[in-house]
Design an enzyme around this catalytic site. Structure first.
Site: not given
Ligand code: TYD
Length: 136
Positions: A52
């Protein structure tokens, strides 16, 4: 926001026979105020994270333990950065697509972020990111 702004920042390292110490201060070692800290751990081998871009968020990514790669992509240029030192942080500016892979076992990825979690700050669709980034 150009991919060239994304750089490894050499954080201060206080070497000590009792164990080394590194610190990060808002606005000093990094060009933003820290509003949030999160970390990835217990990452199974072969996992990929990220996938992302953020509209406004600035981040510093640190391998607190073990190692992993961050693939940065501004839609025109890509670079793969290997992180393995807890005194190095990778600064990622807004509007950069990122993927994390090649996690070593037991690795911990800590992220310092300039804002609280906000799903509306994400581009999770690459085509949508490209349209916003380059009007393509
Ligand atoms: P995501 O940012 O997609 O993870 P990564 O980039 O590490 O693969 O987040 C994964 C899940 O966690 C998504 O459902 C949102 C949640 N999340 C939070 O609730 N708070 C946060 O600070 C972060 C980074 C993610």
């Amino acid at each position: 926001m150009n991919i060239d702004l994304c750089k490894i920042i050499d954080l201060p390292k206080i070497q000590d026979p009792r164990g080394n110490l590194t610190f990060v201060e808002s606005g000093n070692q990094i060009p933003f105020d820290i509003q949030r800290v999160y970390y990835l751990y217990d990452v199974p081998g072969g996992s990929e994270r990220g996938g992302h871009a953020h509209k406004d968020l600035h981040q510093l990514i640190i391998a607190m333990s073990g190692s992993f790669d961050v693939v940065l992509d501004d839609g025109k240029e890509k670079k793969r950065v290997h992180l393995s030192r807890s005194y190095n942080g990778l600064y990622v500016c807004p509007m950069i697509w990122r993927e994390l892979d090649n996690f070593s076992s037991g690795s911990v990825c800590m992220v310092l972020a300039s804002n609280k979690y906000d799903e509306s700050d994400y581009y999770r669709d690459y085509a949508e990111f490209m349209r916003a980034r380059w009007q393509v």
